[in-house]
Design a protein around this motif. Structure first.
Motif, short mmCIF file in Angstrom:
data_model
loop_
_atom_site.label_atom_id
_atom_site.label_comp_id
_atom_site.label_asym_id
_atom_site.label_seq_id
_atom_site.Cartn_x
_atom_site.Cartn_y
_atom_site.Cartn_z
N GLY A 28 33.82 50.65 29.86
CA GLY A 28 32.46 50.15 30.09
C GLY A 28 31.98 50.63 31.51
N SER A 29 30.66 50.90 31.58
CA SER A 29 30.27 51.30 32.86
C SER A 29 28.98 50.92 33.26
N PHE A 30 28.82 50.82 34.62
CA PHE A 30 27.60 50.36 35.11
C PHE A 30 26.61 51.50 35.68
N SER A 50 26.86 51.05 29.95
CA SER A 50 27.29 51.75 28.72
C SER A 50 28.70 51.22 28.20
N ALA A 51 28.82 51.04 27.05
CA ALA A 51 30.08 50.29 26.27
C ALA A 51 30.59 51.12 25.19
N GLY A 52 32.05 51.53 25.11
CA GLY A 52 32.42 52.10 23.86
C GLY A 52 33.83 52.21 23.99
N VAL A 53 34.27 53.49 23.32
CA VAL A 53 35.69 53.73 23.12
C VAL A 53 36.14 55.09 23.45
N TYR A 54 37.09 55.35 23.93
CA TYR A 54 37.64 56.54 24.22
C TYR A 54 38.94 57.29 23.72
N PHE A 55 39.23 58.41 23.62
CA PHE A 55 40.65 58.82 23.03
C PHE A 55 40.98 60.19 23.92
N ARG A 56 42.12 59.93 24.21
CA ARG A 56 42.67 61.09 25.31
C ARG A 56 43.80 61.90 24.54
N LYS A 57 43.80 63.03 24.46
CA LYS A 57 44.46 63.83 23.76
C LYS A 57 45.31 64.87 24.89
N SER A 58 46.72 64.79 25.21
CA SER A 58 47.16 65.81 26.01
C SER A 58 47.47 67.26 25.45
N GLU A 68 34.46 60.62 23.49
CA GLU A 68 34.31 59.10 23.82
C GLU A 68 32.99 59.03 22.72
N ILE A 69 32.76 57.52 22.24
CA ILE A 69 31.55 57.24 21.69
C ILE A 69 31.25 56.15 22.49
N ASN A 70 30.13 55.89 22.88
CA ASN A 70 29.39 55.06 23.80
C ASN A 70 28.13 54.76 23.26
N TYR A 71 27.70 53.31 23.29
CA TYR A 71 26.24 52.75 23.63
C TYR A 71 25.94 52.82 24.94
N SER A 72 24.83 53.52 25.23
CA SER A 72 24.51 53.78 26.67
C SER A 72 22.89 53.38 26.90
N LEU A 73 22.69 52.41 27.94
CA LEU A 73 21.54 52.18 28.21
C LEU A 73 20.85 52.98 29.44
N LYS A 74 20.06 53.85 29.05
CA LYS A 74 19.48 54.83 30.16
C LYS A 74 17.93 54.47 30.66
N GLY A 75 17.21 55.23 31.29
CA GLY A 75 15.61 55.07 31.41
C GLY A 75 15.47 55.28 32.76
N LEU A 93 16.00 52.87 27.42
CA LEU A 93 16.13 53.97 26.44
C LEU A 93 17.59 53.82 26.05
N SER A 94 18.09 53.29 24.46
CA SER A 94 19.16 53.02 24.16
C SER A 94 19.68 54.38 23.40
N TYR A 95 20.93 54.55 23.61
CA TYR A 95 21.50 55.75 23.17
C TYR A 95 23.01 55.52 22.67
N ILE A 96 23.18 56.35 21.51
CA ILE A 96 24.55 56.46 20.92
C ILE A 96 25.14 57.80 21.56
#
Length: 200
Positions: A28-30, A50-58, A68-75, A93-96
């Motif tokens: 999540g983020s501010f 914003s809120a979502g999920v992340y995946f990390r591959k070494s 990552e896949i996030n819902y993010s509120l911008k504007g 403005l709401s984004y995926i």
């Protein structure tokens, strides 16, 4: 919009398979967002999240790939001074959003990251807020007046801790958000994020 959703669904399926044997988690983020233009006379930063999920591959000891896949509120928000008082028009403005970042690890915990992102606009609203913080109205905007597809680049600095990660990131949009909305001045998304994530 249908094409954007299809692309996101395909990428989501691919990322889930990509991350089966690697670190994944929720994040999540501010957000502090704005719309930038070539000639900026008055910029107004708007808080969001914003809120979502992340995946990390070494890939190696010093390099990893992180989609990552996030819902993010911008504007942005515009200050007005009227006959009956002052206030702000807050454009929400709401984004995926899907960023794909390369992380360069500078030791056991510190890393820098950079990469592209794509996003689909799912909703656009404007909120009229009085100078004292009272909400006068919330109005849904016509999505046909906006570019429903956005893209840009992201870069940031983070550190890993036991069970998670945290840091700061800046998203720089490359596509005009609303060419048919005069009050938004053909601006592009600009978002500063303070994020935290927790591994599954």
């Amino acid at each position: 919009m249908k094409k954007s959703i299809l692309v996101i669904a395909i990428l989501f399926s691919g990322f889930c398979g990509f991350a089966q044997n690697d670190q994944s988690g929720i994040r999540g983020s501010f957000n502090l967002s704005n719309l930038y233009v070539d000639d900026v006379n008055d910029e107004n930063t708007k808080p969001g999240f914003s809120a979502g999920v992340y995946f990390r591959k070494s890939i190696s000891e010093a390099l990893s790939i992180q989609p990552e896949i996030n819902y993010s509120l911008k504007g942005s928000q515009i200050t007005y001074n009227g006959l009956f008082g002052n206030g702000n028009y807050r454009f929400n403005l709401s984004y995926i959003e899907i960023p794909v970042l390369a992380n360069i690890h500078l030791g056991e915990s510190l890393y820098i990251s950079a990469g592209p992102y794509v996003a689909a606009l799912i909703a656009a609203k404007v909120k009229d807020i009085d100078g004292d913080g009272s909400v006068n109205s919330v109005r849904e905007l016509d999505r046909d007046d906006f570019n429903t597809f956005d893209y840009g680049v992201a870069a940031g600095l983070g550190f890993d801790f036991t069970g998670g990660t945290a840091g700061v990131r800046y998203n720089y949009g490359l596509n005009e958000v609303a060419p048919d909305v005069q009050s938004l001045d053909n601006g592009k998304n600009s978002v500063l994020q303070f994020f935290i994530g927790f591994a599954f």
